[in-house]
Design an enzyme around this catalytic site. Sequence first.
Site, short mmCIF file in Angstrom:
data_model
loop_
_atom_site.label_atom_id
_atom_site.label_comp_id
_atom_site.label_asym_id
_atom_site.label_seq_id
_atom_site.Cartn_x
_atom_site.Cartn_y
_atom_site.Cartn_z
N ILE A 15 0.84 -1.20 0.00
CA ILE A 15 0.00 0.00 0.00
C ILE A 15 0.88 1.26 0.00
O ILE A 15 1.82 1.37 0.78
CB ILE A 15 -0.91 0.00 1.24
CG1 ILE A 15 -1.82 -1.22 1.24
CG2 ILE A 15 -1.74 1.27 1.30
CD1 ILE A 15 -2.51 -1.47 2.58
N GLY A 16 0.57 2.18 -0.91
CA GLY A 16 1.25 3.46 -0.94
C GLY A 16 2.51 3.52 -1.76
O GLY A 16 3.13 4.58 -1.87
N GLY A 18 2.88 3.23 -5.00
CA GLY A 18 2.72 3.93 -6.28
C GLY A 18 2.36 3.04 -7.45
O GLY A 18 2.63 3.37 -8.61
N THR A 21 -0.18 4.69 -10.07
CA THR A 21 0.48 5.78 -10.80
C THR A 21 1.40 5.23 -11.87
O THR A 21 1.36 5.67 -13.04
CB THR A 21 1.29 6.66 -9.82
OG1 THR A 21 0.40 7.23 -8.87
CG2 THR A 21 2.01 7.76 -10.57
N ASP A 87 -2.62 -2.82 -12.38
CA ASP A 87 -1.99 -2.33 -11.15
C ASP A 87 -2.14 -3.33 -10.01
O ASP A 87 -2.08 -2.95 -8.84
CB ASP A 87 -2.56 -0.96 -10.76
CG ASP A 87 -4.02 -1.00 -10.35
OD1 ASP A 87 -4.69 -2.03 -10.59
OD2 ASP A 87 -4.51 0.00 -9.78
N GLU A 149 -8.24 5.33 4.69
CA GLU A 149 -6.95 4.84 5.18
C GLU A 149 -6.49 5.52 6.46
O GLU A 149 -5.47 5.13 7.05
CB GLU A 149 -5.88 5.01 4.10
CG GLU A 149 -6.08 4.14 2.89
CD GLU A 149 -5.03 4.37 1.81
OE1 GLU A 149 -4.88 3.50 0.93
OE2 GLU A 149 -4.37 5.43 1.84
#
Length: 223
Positions: A15-16, A18, A21, A87, A149
């Site tokens: 998680i987090g 990227g 993106t 993703d 979150e």
Amino acid sequence: MKKKETRYIAVEGPIGVGKTTLAEILAAKLEARPILEHADENPFLQDYYQNIKKNAFQTQVFFLLSRWKQQQTLFQTDLFDQNLVSDYLFAKDRIFAELSLSAAELALYDRISELVVSRPPVKPDLVVYMYASLDRLIQRVNRRSKSYETPMTPEYLEGVLKAYNDYFFDYTETPLLMVNTEQIDFVANPDDFLELFTKIQSIRSGVHHLTPAGNLPLPKRKN
């Protein structure tokens, strides 16, 4: 005439880190169809972070069903006439299930998975595993400010990071590129993306590493 090569690339990581993106940037560069999970559409996610033990089962089952529905589209042969970038890797559902469910819930989850998943998920031509330190992940999660979150604890995120590192430590299902994202900014620094893109274009087999920062150890199994 020789048929143009098309590829299915899956981007994964905790998680987090990227994932989405990078997947979106890659899809645009490759003129690929993006296959993106939409975690925000899970109606149980807000409650999950409020009380993981109480809400994990319904959260994971929803993710299992929605991700499998997306996988079904990958079996359509016409899709393989174009590049695909996702993703997530379908196996991530089991990673989170092991992390969050009790033994009894995990057994029931596995039973549901056996009934729902009618054939093996499509294997990507390449998996890009993105990793970073716990401190860096916490910074990125806080920066993106997703309301559901907010209750996430550092201990939970550390568990997610460990689960991912353990999974990819022995991963051999597909070609794999492990990317140290500690000091990388694919959006603001075109050179960072170009280095990664060049590496991705060259890989057809084996396990590879990209560590531009050079100061974060490779993921390893923690006892």
